[in-house]
Design an enzyme around this catalytic site. Structure first.
Site, PDB file in Angstrom:
ATOM      1  N   ILE A 133       0.867  -1.187   0.000  1.00  0.00           N
ATOM      2  CA  ILE A 133       0.000   0.000   0.000  1.00  0.00           C
ATOM      3  C   ILE A 133       0.899   1.230   0.000  1.00  0.00           C
ATOM      4  O   ILE A 133       1.836   1.320   0.794  1.00  0.00           O
ATOM      5  CB  ILE A 133      -1.009  -0.011   1.164  1.00  0.00           C
ATOM      6  CG1 ILE A 133      -1.887   1.246   1.102  1.00  0.00           C
ATOM      7  CG2 ILE A 133      -0.344  -0.130   2.537  1.00  0.00           C
ATOM      8  CD1 ILE A 133      -3.215   1.114   1.814  1.00  0.00           C
ATOM      9  N   ALA A 134       0.612   2.149  -0.914  1.00  0.00           N
ATOM     10  CA  ALA A 134       1.481   3.308  -1.120  1.00  0.00           C
ATOM     11  C   ALA A 134       0.724   4.594  -0.826  1.00  0.00           C
ATOM     12  O   ALA A 134      -0.034   5.084  -1.664  1.00  0.00           O
ATOM     13  CB  ALA A 134       2.016   3.302  -2.556  1.00  0.00           C
ATOM     14  N   THR A 136       2.575   7.131   1.431  1.00  0.00           N
ATOM     15  CA  THR A 136       3.607   8.139   1.718  1.00  0.00           C
ATOM     16  C   THR A 136       4.317   8.590   0.440  1.00  0.00           C
ATOM     17  O   THR A 136       4.634   7.780  -0.436  1.00  0.00           O
ATOM     18  CB  THR A 136       4.636   7.535   2.698  1.00  0.00           C
ATOM     19  OG1 THR A 136       3.930   7.035   3.827  1.00  0.00           O
ATOM     20  CG2 THR A 136       5.640   8.576   3.147  1.00  0.00           C
ATOM     21  N   PRO A 138       7.500  11.502  -1.073  1.00  0.00           N
ATOM     22  CA  PRO A 138       8.688  12.205  -0.580  1.00  0.00           C
ATOM     23  C   PRO A 138       8.303  13.482   0.180  1.00  0.00           C
ATOM     24  O   PRO A 138       8.935  13.831   1.168  1.00  0.00           O
ATOM     25  CB  PRO A 138       9.467  12.525  -1.862  1.00  0.00           C
ATOM     26  CG  PRO A 138       9.042  11.458  -2.829  1.00  0.00           C
ATOM     27  CD  PRO A 138       7.612  11.137  -2.499  1.00  0.00           C
ATOM     28  N   SER A 142       2.920  12.222   7.209  1.00  0.00           N
ATOM     29  CA  SER A 142       1.892  12.402   8.239  1.00  0.00           C
ATOM     30  C   SER A 142       0.677  13.128   7.674  1.00  0.00           C
ATOM     31  O   SER A 142      -0.465  12.815   8.019  1.00  0.00           O
ATOM     32  CB  SER A 142       2.458  13.233   9.398  1.00  0.00           C
ATOM     33  OG  SER A 142       3.620  12.646   9.901  1.00  0.00           O
ATOM     34  N   PHE A 166       9.230   4.839   0.775  1.00  0.00           N
ATOM     35  CA  PHE A 166       9.196   4.017   1.994  1.00  0.00           C
ATOM     36  C   PHE A 166       8.144   2.906   1.881  1.00  0.00           C
ATOM     37  O   PHE A 166       7.492   2.578   2.883  1.00  0.00           O
ATOM     38  CB  PHE A 166       8.869   4.851   3.241  1.00  0.00           C
ATOM     39  CG  PHE A 166       9.733   6.061   3.479  1.00  0.00           C
ATOM     40  CD1 PHE A 166      11.077   6.046   3.147  1.00  0.00           C
ATOM     41  CD2 PHE A 166       9.204   7.206   4.069  1.00  0.00           C
ATOM     42  CE1 PHE A 166      11.881   7.173   3.385  1.00  0.00           C
ATOM     43  CE2 PHE A 166       9.995   8.317   4.313  1.00  0.00           C
ATOM     44  CZ  PHE A 166      11.332   8.307   3.966  1.00  0.00           C
ATOM     45  N   GLU A 252      -3.989  -1.750  11.280  1.00  0.00           N
ATOM     46  CA  GLU A 252      -2.540  -1.601  11.029  1.00  0.00           C
ATOM     47  C   GLU A 252      -1.836  -1.237  12.333  1.00  0.00           C
ATOM     48  O   GLU A 252      -0.759  -1.753  12.655  1.00  0.00           O
ATOM     49  CB  GLU A 252      -2.303  -0.515   9.969  1.00  0.00           C
ATOM     50  CG  GLU A 252      -0.831  -0.227   9.756  1.00  0.00           C
ATOM     51  CD  GLU A 252      -0.538   0.690   8.567  1.00  0.00           C
ATOM     52  OE1 GLU A 252      -1.467   1.003   7.800  1.00  0.00           O
ATOM     53  OE2 GLU A 252       0.629   1.077   8.412  1.00  0.00           O
ATOM     54  N   GLN A 346      21.573  -3.237  27.289  1.00  0.00           N
ATOM     55  CA  GLN A 346      22.634  -2.800  28.210  1.00  0.00           C
ATOM     56  C   GLN A 346      23.158  -3.974  29.036  1.00  0.00           C
ATOM     57  O   GLN A 346      24.346  -4.075  29.315  1.00  0.00           O
ATOM     58  CB  GLN A 346      22.075  -1.695  29.124  1.00  0.00           C
ATOM     59  CG  GLN A 346      23.074  -1.111  30.097  1.00  0.00           C
ATOM     60  CD  GLN A 346      24.126  -0.228  29.420  1.00  0.00           C
ATOM     61  OE1 GLN A 346      23.958   0.146  28.248  1.00  0.00           O
ATOM     62  NE2 GLN A 346      25.202   0.062  30.120  1.00  0.00           N
ATOM     63  N   ASN A 376       4.200   8.601  16.304  1.00  0.00           N
ATOM     64  CA  ASN A 376       3.551   8.589  17.620  1.00  0.00           C
ATOM     65  C   ASN A 376       2.962   9.950  18.000  1.00  0.00           C
ATOM     66  O   ASN A 376       1.975  10.018  18.738  1.00  0.00           O
ATOM     67  CB  ASN A 376       4.539   8.092  18.682  1.00  0.00           C
ATOM     68  CG  ASN A 376       4.644   6.573  18.650  1.00  0.00           C
ATOM     69  OD1 ASN A 376       4.036   5.921  17.798  1.00  0.00           O
ATOM     70  ND2 ASN A 376       5.401   6.006  19.572  1.00  0.00           N
TER      71      ASN A 376
HETATM   72  C1  LIG Z   1      10.549   1.179   7.200  1.00  0.00           C
HETATM   73  C2  LIG Z   1       9.359   1.986   6.790  1.00  0.00           C
HETATM   74  C3  LIG Z   1       8.298   1.349   6.167  1.00  0.00           C
HETATM   75  C4  LIG Z   1       7.181   2.101   5.746  1.00  0.00           C
HETATM   76  N1  LIG Z   1       6.183   1.472   5.045  1.00  0.00           N
HETATM   77  C5  LIG Z   1       5.221   2.241   4.457  1.00  0.00           C
HETATM   78  C6  LIG Z   1       4.276   1.659   3.556  1.00  0.00           C
HETATM   79  O1  LIG Z   1       4.265   0.453   3.322  1.00  0.00           O
HETATM   80  N2  LIG Z   1       3.376   2.467   2.963  1.00  0.00           N
HETATM   81  C7  LIG Z   1       3.334   3.823   3.192  1.00  0.00           C
HETATM   82  O2  LIG Z   1       2.495   4.507   2.619  1.00  0.00           O
HETATM   83  N3  LIG Z   1       4.219   4.405   4.036  1.00  0.00           N
HETATM   84  C8  LIG Z   1       5.155   3.653   4.666  1.00  0.00           C
HETATM   85  N4  LIG Z   1       6.080   4.233   5.498  1.00  0.00           N
HETATM   86  C9  LIG Z   1       6.002   5.671   5.732  1.00  0.00           C
HETATM   87  C10 LIG Z   1       5.588   6.052   7.146  1.00  0.00           C
HETATM   88  O3  LIG Z   1       4.247   5.735   7.381  1.00  0.00           O
HETATM   89  C11 LIG Z   1       5.899   7.551   7.303  1.00  0.00           C
HETATM   90  O4  LIG Z   1       7.316   7.666   7.342  1.00  0.00           O
HETATM   91  C12 LIG Z   1       5.274   8.152   8.546  1.00  0.00           C
HETATM   92  O5  LIG Z   1       3.877   8.230   8.417  1.00  0.00           O
HETATM   93  C13 LIG Z   1       5.807   9.576   8.802  1.00  0.00           C
HETATM   94  O6  LIG Z   1       5.724  10.367   7.661  1.00  0.00           O
HETATM   95  P1  LIG Z   1       7.029  11.174   7.160  1.00  0.00           P
HETATM   96  O7  LIG Z   1       8.170  10.216   7.113  1.00  0.00           O
HETATM   97  O8  LIG Z   1       6.690  11.903   5.921  1.00  0.00           O
HETATM   98  O9  LIG Z   1       7.344  12.202   8.326  1.00  0.00           O
HETATM   99  P2  LIG Z   1       6.736  13.678   8.471  1.00  0.00           P
HETATM  100  O10 LIG Z   1       5.303  13.698   8.153  1.00  0.00           O
HETATM  101  O11 LIG Z   1       7.649  14.613   7.761  1.00  0.00           O
HETATM  102  O12 LIG Z   1       6.902  13.893  10.037  1.00  0.00           O
HETATM  103  C14 LIG Z   1       8.186  13.941  10.653  1.00  0.00           C
HETATM  104  C15 LIG Z   1       7.987  14.117  12.136  1.00  0.00           C
HETATM  105  O13 LIG Z   1       7.351  15.384  12.383  1.00  0.00           O
HETATM  106  C16 LIG Z   1       6.516  15.286  13.507  1.00  0.00           C
HETATM  107  N5  LIG Z   1       5.149  15.654  13.123  1.00  0.00           N
HETATM  108  C17 LIG Z   1       4.585  15.623  11.882  1.00  0.00           C
HETATM  109  N6  LIG Z   1       3.320  16.067  11.938  1.00  0.00           N
HETATM  110  C18 LIG Z   1       3.056  16.383  13.217  1.00  0.00           C
HETATM  111  C19 LIG Z   1       1.923  16.893  13.908  1.00  0.00           C
HETATM  112  N7  LIG Z   1       0.764  17.128  13.286  1.00  0.00           N
HETATM  113  N8  LIG Z   1       2.039  17.097  15.236  1.00  0.00           N
HETATM  114  C20 LIG Z   1       3.192  16.830  15.882  1.00  0.00           C
HETATM  115  N9  LIG Z   1       4.275  16.360  15.292  1.00  0.00           N
HETATM  116  C21 LIG Z   1       4.228  16.119  13.982  1.00  0.00           C
HETATM  117  C22 LIG Z   1       6.613  13.839  14.000  1.00  0.00           C
HETATM  118  O14 LIG Z   1       7.598  13.764  15.007  1.00  0.00           O
HETATM  119  C23 LIG Z   1       7.073  13.081  12.794  1.00  0.00           C
HETATM  120  O15 LIG Z   1       7.779  11.886  13.105  1.00  0.00           O
HETATM  121  C24 LIG Z   1       7.146   3.500   5.971  1.00  0.00           C
HETATM  122  C25 LIG Z   1       8.217   4.119   6.636  1.00  0.00           C
HETATM  123  C26 LIG Z   1       9.318   3.390   7.025  1.00  0.00           C
HETATM  124  C27 LIG Z   1      10.462   4.123   7.666  1.00  0.00           C
END
Ligand SMILES: Cc1cc2nc3c(=O)[nH]c(=O)nc-3n(C[C@H](O)[C@H](O)[C@H](O)COP(=O)(O)OP(=O)(O)OC[C@H]3O[C@@H](n4cnc5c(N)ncnc54)[C@H](O)[C@@H]3O)c2cc1C
Length: 392
Positions: A133-134, A136, A138, A142, A166, A252, A346, A376
């Site tokens: 499922i895609a 996310t 670049p 979130s 990702f 999920e 540890q 989280n």
């Molecule tokens: C190993 C791995 C597997 C994954 N598999 C999938 C997959 O199969 N399909 C898919 O679609 N995605 C997948 N993902 C993507 C994953 O769901 C996203 O990385 C995650 O939702 C966070 O989005 P982002 O990386 O764009 O971080 P961002 O949205 O840029 O957020 C970065 C940080 O900003 C903070 N933040 C953002 N918004 C808020 C807010 N409103 N309030 C407070 N703090 C906030 C949080 O600390 C967050 O960690 C995967 C990621 C990884 C690393």
């Protein structure tokens, strides 16, 4: 291994789950454990793992029997798979199976029409079709509504453009549920789910990304350049994508919670064994008060967490689990996982830093569970908003 966690059997599970657990354990011992280190080095598991899992009944358990599944729509079977793979220290090798069962399959089961069900469900259950499922991108993770992927009607097709990153199972996937905007002006009501199939013109995979942990799991970039996706590959109704995502994210998140809890349980068990066997200053490390107290604290936190997780699992199975309960479980268990594994590592001293030890791999594998499936911080937003504490 020391006995911690779900043994003796928890009241959540019934006889059929115990049998399933036994048979999955045997599958792991035979088909996964001997190869897991090599797959970690390869950065991917072989395709045959999906076929073998399908053959033995560990894929698509919830698929109806007439379409090749077991007709067992009971998430406890999925939980057994996560727990056993984690206790065996090979969760990263079975992550793709878990994604298929826990995360992708519900979209096909609930939103595919009859023709799509006949076309896809048998292959999902047999392992001939690997799913992903895609969501996310670049530039948007979130904030799903900030996504750029666009699907425009053209006759009886959509023309899809965009890129995703990702994506778990991204290299192996035959069917990718792509979330794209079909009506950018409609906000949350403008997202739809399109199933892109392996081999469609304009669909390309990028790198299998190098990660801190979960090395046997492929995680990839995907690119869509003028991909013509037949309207027959629209999953559910146009414009309902966001609603579907929200409805399935709870499962999920429970999947991540179950894996996190099991990882903490496993870490404690490995560490108890280690501190009993390892001597320093003429006595087992475990006989010093500090390690004993650390493990007592970890064990207590894990036992309390298990009670909440099992309550959530019962509600999930009954169809009454709320989004905020799933968010609580995901947030709490992933934090617990990180905390417990770090404290346990540890107590292994330098051995805890060596990847040949499961505790070291568990440490690296754990970090992402606080990020994926919704960071989280987003879980806390969901919980806080459910208390009437929104911005508006
Ligand atoms: C190993 C791995 C597997 C994954 N598999 C999938 C997959 O199969 N399909 C898919 O679609 N995605 C997948 N993902 C993507 C994953 O769901 C996203 O990385 C995650 O939702 C966070 O989005 P982002 O990386 O764009 O971080 P961002 O949205 O840029 O957020 C970065 C940080 O900003 C903070 N933040 C953002 N918004 C808020 C807010 N409103 N309030 C407070 N703090 C906030 C949080 O600390 C967050 O960690 C995967 C990621 C990884 C690393």
């Amino acid at each position: 291994m020391a006995v911690i966690g779900i043994e003796p059997p928890s009241p959540l599970y019934e006889h059929e789950h115990a049998l399933f657990r036994e048979s999955f354990r045997a599958f792991l011992t035979q088909e996964v454990v001997p190869h897991a280190a090599a797959w970690e080095r390869d950065g991917i598991v072989p395709r045959e793992l999906f076929l073998k899992a399908g053959e033995h009944g560990f894929l698509g358990m919830a698929v109806p029997e007439e379409l090749g599944g077991a007709g067992a729509a009971d998430f406890r079977f999925n939980a057994v798979i996560s727990e056993e793979a984690t206790y065996a220290g090979v969760a990263s090798a079975t992550m793709g199976l878990t994604l298929q069962n826990d995360v992708c399959l519900p979209y096909f089961l609930e939103h595919a029409d009859d023709e799509q069900r006949r076309r896809w469900l048998p292959g999902i259950a047999s392992g001939e079709l690997v799913t992903a499922i895609a969501m996310t991108e670049p530039g948007a993770g979130s904030d799903l509504q900030g996504m750029q992927a666009r699907a425009v009607h053209d006759g009886d097709s959509y023309i899809l453009n965009g890129s995703k990153t990702f994506i778990t199972n991204g290299i192996h996937a035959d069917l990718v549920i792509v979330v794209a905007k079909t009506n950018p002006a409609a906000g949350a009501r403008g997202l739809s789910l399109l199933v892109v199939e392996r081999g469609m013109d304009g669909f390309q995979r990028g790198r299998n990304l190098e990660k801190i942990g979960q090395h046997a799991q492929d995680t990839a970039e995907l690119f869509f350049n003028d991909v013509r996706v037949p309207a027959a590959n629209l999953l559910g109704q146009e414009g309902m994508g966001f609603v579907y995502l929200v409805s399935h994210l709870a499962q999920e998140r429970m999947s991540i919670a179950v894996g996190g809890l099991a990882a903490a349980e496993a870490a404690i068990a490995w560490t108890v064994d280690h501190v009993r066997a390892r001597n320093a200053f003429g006595r087992p490390i475990g006989s010093f008060q500090h390690p004993r107290f650390v493990l007592a604290e970890c064990r207590t936190e894990v036992a309390v967490t298990r009670a909440f997780v099992e309550q959530c699992l019962r509600r999930l199975v009954a169809g009454t689990l709320s989004g905020e309960e799933a968010a609580m479980a995901k947030w709490w268990c992933s934090e617990l996982q990180g905390r417990v594994i770090d404290r346990c590592l540890q107590l292994f001293g330098g051995y805890g830093y060596m990847l040949e030890y499961p505790i070291a791999r568990a440490y690296a594998d754990a970090r992402v569970t606080r990020i994926y499936g919704g960071a989280n911080e987003i879980m806390k937003e969901i919980i806080g908003r459910s208390m009437g504490l929104g911005d508006r």
